[in-house]
Design a protein around this motif. Structure first.
Motif, mmCIF file in Angstrom:
data_model
loop_
_atom_site.group_PDB
_atom_site.id
_atom_site.type_symbol
_atom_site.label_atom_id
_atom_site.label_comp_id
_atom_site.label_asym_id
_atom_site.label_seq_id
_atom_site.Cartn_x
_atom_site.Cartn_y
_atom_site.Cartn_z
ATOM 1 N N UNK A 241 36.714 44.529 31.280
ATOM 2 C CA UNK A 241 37.737 45.573 31.256
ATOM 3 C C UNK A 241 37.170 46.989 31.264
ATOM 4 N N UNK A 242 36.066 47.246 30.543
ATOM 5 C CA UNK A 242 35.588 48.634 30.517
ATOM 6 C C UNK A 242 35.014 49.038 31.872
ATOM 7 N N UNK A 243 34.491 48.051 32.610
ATOM 8 C CA UNK A 243 34.042 48.345 33.976
ATOM 9 C C UNK A 243 35.235 48.679 34.870
ATOM 10 N N UNK A 244 36.299 47.871 34.738
ATOM 11 C CA UNK A 244 37.499 48.107 35.538
ATOM 12 C C UNK A 244 37.991 49.524 35.342
ATOM 13 N N UNK A 245 38.032 49.888 34.076
ATOM 14 C CA UNK A 245 38.552 51.202 33.732
ATOM 15 C C UNK A 245 37.664 52.306 34.329
ATOM 16 N N UNK A 246 36.349 52.177 34.181
ATOM 17 C CA UNK A 246 35.445 53.202 34.704
ATOM 18 C C UNK A 246 35.551 53.273 36.226
ATOM 19 N N UNK B 299 38.744 54.908 37.357
ATOM 20 C CA UNK B 299 38.688 56.345 37.127
ATOM 21 C C UNK B 299 37.789 57.019 38.178
ATOM 22 N N UNK B 300 36.669 56.395 38.455
ATOM 23 C CA UNK B 300 35.761 56.952 39.461
ATOM 24 C C UNK B 300 36.385 56.970 40.845
ATOM 25 N N UNK B 301 37.106 55.891 41.154
ATOM 26 C CA UNK B 301 37.738 55.830 42.471
ATOM 27 C C UNK B 301 38.708 56.992 42.643
ATOM 28 N N UNK B 302 39.415 57.310 41.563
ATOM 29 C CA UNK B 302 40.381 58.399 41.634
ATOM 30 C C UNK B 302 39.671 59.752 41.680
ATOM 31 N N UNK B 303 38.717 59.930 40.776
ATOM 32 C CA UNK B 303 38.092 61.242 40.625
ATOM 33 C C UNK B 303 37.072 61.518 41.730
ATOM 34 N N UNK B 304 36.209 60.532 41.983
ATOM 35 C CA UNK B 304 35.097 60.747 42.908
ATOM 36 C C UNK B 304 35.469 60.478 44.347
ATOM 37 N N UNK B 305 36.096 59.321 44.574
ATOM 38 C CA UNK B 305 36.385 58.927 45.948
ATOM 39 C C UNK B 305 37.722 59.458 46.436
ATOM 40 N N UNK C 167 44.440 55.691 32.768
ATOM 41 C CA UNK C 167 43.997 56.425 33.955
ATOM 42 C C UNK C 167 45.192 56.777 34.826
ATOM 43 N N UNK C 168 46.079 55.806 35.008
ATOM 44 C CA UNK C 168 47.254 56.032 35.849
ATOM 45 C C UNK C 168 48.114 57.142 35.272
ATOM 46 N N UNK C 169 48.262 57.114 33.939
ATOM 47 C CA UNK C 169 49.107 58.112 33.294
ATOM 48 C C UNK C 169 48.551 59.514 33.518
ATOM 49 N N UNK C 170 47.218 59.645 33.451
ATOM 50 C CA UNK C 170 46.603 60.959 33.619
ATOM 51 C C UNK C 170 46.554 61.385 35.081
ATOM 52 N N UNK C 171 46.210 60.426 35.949
ATOM 53 C CA UNK C 171 45.962 60.783 37.346
ATOM 54 C C UNK C 171 47.217 60.707 38.207
ATOM 55 N N UNK C 172 48.257 60.034 37.709
ATOM 56 C CA UNK C 172 49.494 59.846 38.464
ATOM 57 C C UNK C 172 49.227 59.223 39.833
#
Lengths: 389, 343
Positions: free
Chosen positions: A79-84, A87-93, A113-118
């Motif tokens: 799960x912590x990998x999924x989360x990271x 988040x990276x896919x949204x922020x970096x990619x 992540x979804x809540x923050x990144x919409x």
């Protein structure tokens, strides 16, 4: 001081994203596909990926004037990998949509992540009822909770199976399914003799099956996650339950299309309820199965695969509806209420719950052209998740 | 022979060993600089910092007290769950949560430390493994508390000290993890370079002889084991606080195995081993799993075998400088004995 460093950081981030994505930012829509490609759930990842690729092969990689690019990442079921990674896919990619998520905790871990990144996340595999309630950006194309179990209960009660033992794997989805089946079965006048829960890891069914045999039920209702089904089937026959006249009814996870052929004749005659069979008779399904077989060394698609296929179908349809606008909130709005014909049959995304509403089929394992298939013989139309009103 | 010069000699030796080395300064400056120079890698950096802290905690017992553990994830997991539960039910303030979670993990460490006092290495290995399996299954079964197989979700963490909010880029998270790692290292450094740390090394070499010299092995092992559990609990709490989610795999066996691997990779018994190992392991894994999502485990396995064959000493900075110095012909008065001692 804090605000200065923050500004510096934001500028840096903006600069980086400019540098890396400038060239094709306008035309490309990135979809982050997060799946367990290694570890015990690797088969799920392989199937979903095959479904996603099949959709793109059949429908092209452009929609609403934009090129769709899928970025596949492995979370190894942690799960912590999924989360990271999410988040990276949204922020970096700069992914405008996320997709995948093999198990319930993996899906739940990305909710913050979804809540923050919409950004919308389409769930292709995890099935626990609660997932879609945890974020307004979750949309599901796999199955919702005990969707497949409830029709099995109705069918069993109608067909003279009155005394049933349930046997499920002891984890979230298993307990969901046990409850769904039991509630419906009791309502229809059936009797549950015993509810057996087996550990999720290292399953040895022998002692549990012995207990089932001793209670002499009309049938045993089973849910085990896909992959464990073949071990179960083997032990079911070995322990002489079939010879004792006990019928085996199950959700389609047990007779997973991917593994069914390997189970051999032990599986013949098993009755299951599920949303997808590779044997489903429709033009959409024939094209889908042919494409997956062609691209994946003759692998037969299973229900995971169709989840991936429909996730892409939904992503394309949403992009078409927003005219290529990748704003997350608009995309989720566009997905709500979407209805189309999938390889599995007609499906709808419920406008309120963002969960899938689909037909559930009753099937029997039979030999078709020398191969074992789940052959559909009855349909329960438009089944909703019984856990969410 | 008066005792005075000998005492002076000993404390001079300790002081020399405890002195901050230029490489260490360099490392921390780099780590801090990364927070601003690599804006898109903050999440990976946080993961490295957390794994480094976890590996350092294992180093305290493996490298200093000589207790091999295959169940260190028990303390990590308890810290993670504690942080999650505290933020759900008590306070979402991260520092309070962190300290309390460390304390809870420490209590567990204290309670189980008596199990590793007896027996051979193999016995200890099995005991630690067993404890972690017990706790993992307990967390899985106690669904009313831990959420069972679905994990704990809905965790919201307040801004640190009411000022710094955890952002999507993960910069705050990284700086937070780095600060905790640094503080933990400073404390651990003081402890292992104090006479207490030296006495631990003596116990590791030969506990019977140490006992004859007047060092009580049991009490010291209990203390260091508890401290190690506190550190592991901190690492777990950091994971929960930066990801706002706890899943049952915080207690999984692969986590105990990974951390041991990380420590072996970086080198045992000098605190930075875990940090270096964490950097190598995480970067390698992140890079390979992007390049080849299906087959990265094969490549990471291959790289690990190659690293072990080449000899991990090559990546130990203390020896690297010693090696460079001998090659360049300069005598290395401090590094050479160090290398001999660690061999």
């Amino acid at each position: 001081m804090a605000s200065v460093s923050r500004r510096l950081f934001m500028t840096g981030a903006a600069l980086c994203s400019l540098l890396f994505s400038h060239a094709y930012a306008a035309e490309t829509v990135k979809i982050g596909l997060v799946l367990p490609m290694t570890g015990p759930f690797a088969s799920t990842g392989r199937q979903v990926e095959a479904g996603v690729k099949a959709y793109m092969a059949l429908n092209g990689d452009t929609v609403a004037g934009k090129k769709v690019e899928v970025v596949l990442r492995d979370d190894a079921g942690t799960a912590d990998q999924t989360r990271r990674i999410a988040q990276e896919l949204v922020v970096k990619d700069g992914a405008s949509m996320l997709m995948g998520f093999g198990l319930t905790p993996l899906a739940l871990s990305v909710a913050p992540v979804l809540a923050q990144a919409k950004v919308p996340a389409i769930i292709t595999s995890a099935t626990t009822s609660i997932i879609t309630q945890k974020s307004d950006y979750f949309v599901r194309t796999s199955m919702a909770g005990p969707q497949s179990a409830v029709p099995v209960a109705t069918w069993a009660a109608k067909n003279g199976l009155k005394r049933v033992v349930t046997l499920v794997s002891d984890y979230g989805p298993g307990i969901d399914i046990e409850k769904g089946f039991t509630d419906q079965f009791k309502k229809d006048g059936g009797e549950i003799l015993e509810a057996v829960r087996v550990p999720l890891q290292n399953p040895d069914f022998a002692p549990f099956l012995q207990r089932v045999r001793d209670t002499k039920p009309d049938a045993v209702f089973v849910f085990v996650p896909s992959g464990v089904g073949s071990i179960f089937m083997k032990q079911f026959v070995e322990r002489g339950l079939r010879d004792a006249g006990i019928k085996l009814i199950a959700t389609g996870d047990v007779t997973d299309d991917d593994l069914l052929n390997g189970m051999g004749d032990a599986a013949l005659g098993v009755i299951t309820g599920h949303f997808y069979s590779a044997n489903h008779d429709s033009a959409e399904n024939k094209a889908f199965v042919a494409e997956v077989r062609k691209a994946n060394n003759n692998m037969r698609p299973n229900f995971m695969s169709v989840g991936g296929y429909d996730a892409m179908a939904l992503a394309y349809a949403a992009l078409k509806k927003t005219n290529g606008d990748t704003d997350g909130t608009k995309l989720v709005e566009a997905m709500k209420g979407m209805a189309w014909t999938s390889p599995r049959g007609p499906i709808t995304i419920d406008a309120k719950t963002r969960d899938i509403v689909q037909d559930i089929y009753m099937r029997e394992v039979k030999k078709v052209d020398g191969e074992l298939y789940n052959v559909e013989f009855a349909t329960f139309p438009k089944v909703r998740d019984p856990n969410t009103p | 022979m008066s005792p005075l010069p000998r005492q002076a000699l000993a404390s001079a030796f300790l002081r020399r060993k405890a002195r901050w080395k230029p490489l260490e300064y360099g490392f921390w400056i780099l780590a801090l600089g990364a927070a601003f120079a690599l804006p898109s890698q903050q999440l990976l950096l946080s993961e490295i910092a957390i794994l480094a802290l976890f590996a350092m905690s294992l180093d305290l017992i493996v490298g200093y007290a000589g207790i091999l553990s295959l169940g260190h994830a028990a303390f990590f997991g308890v810290g993670a769950y504690a942080a999650g539960l505290l933020s759900l039910h008590l306070t979402a303030e991260p520092l309070t949560g962190l300290i309390l979670s460390g304390a809870i993990a420490g209590l567990l460490g204290l309670a189980t430390s008596y199990l590793v006092l007896r027996g051979s290495d193999l016995t200890k290995l099995m005991t630690t493994f067993g404890v972690s399996m017990l706790i993992s299954e307990a967390a899985n079964q106690a669904a009313w508390l831990t959420g069972g197989a679905d994990g704990l979700s809905g965790i919201l963490i307040d801004p640190i000290a009411g000022l710094f909010e955890f952002d999507l880029f993960g910069q705050t998270g990284y700086l937070y993890c780095l600060t905790v790692l640094f503080a933990a290292l400073v404390i651990a450094r003081r402890i292992v370079h104090a006479p207490f740390g030296l006495s631990l090394k003596a116990i590791k070499r030969n506990s019977r002889r140490a006992a004859m010299l007047g060092i009580s092995p049991n009490r010291r092992i209990v203390v260091i084991y508890t401290l190690s559990a506190v550190y592991a609990g901190f690492a777990g709490a950091l994971l929960t606080q930066t990801t706002s989610f706890v899943s049952p795999d915080v207690l999984a066996f692969h986590r105990s195995a990974d951390v041991l691997l990380v420590l072996v990779l970086g080198g045992v018994g000098y605190l930075y081993g875990g940090v270096i190992g964490a950097v190598i392991f995480t970067v390698l894994r992140a890079w390979l799993s992007v390049v080849t999502p299906q087959y990265w485990m094969f490549w990471i396995g291959l790289v690990l075998v190659a690293l072990v064959l080449v000899g991990r000493d090559r990546i130990n900075p203390a020896r690297l400088t010693a090696w460079v110095r001998t090659k360049t012909g300069r005598a290395a008065p401090s590094a050479a004995p160090l290398a001999k001692e660690e061999a």
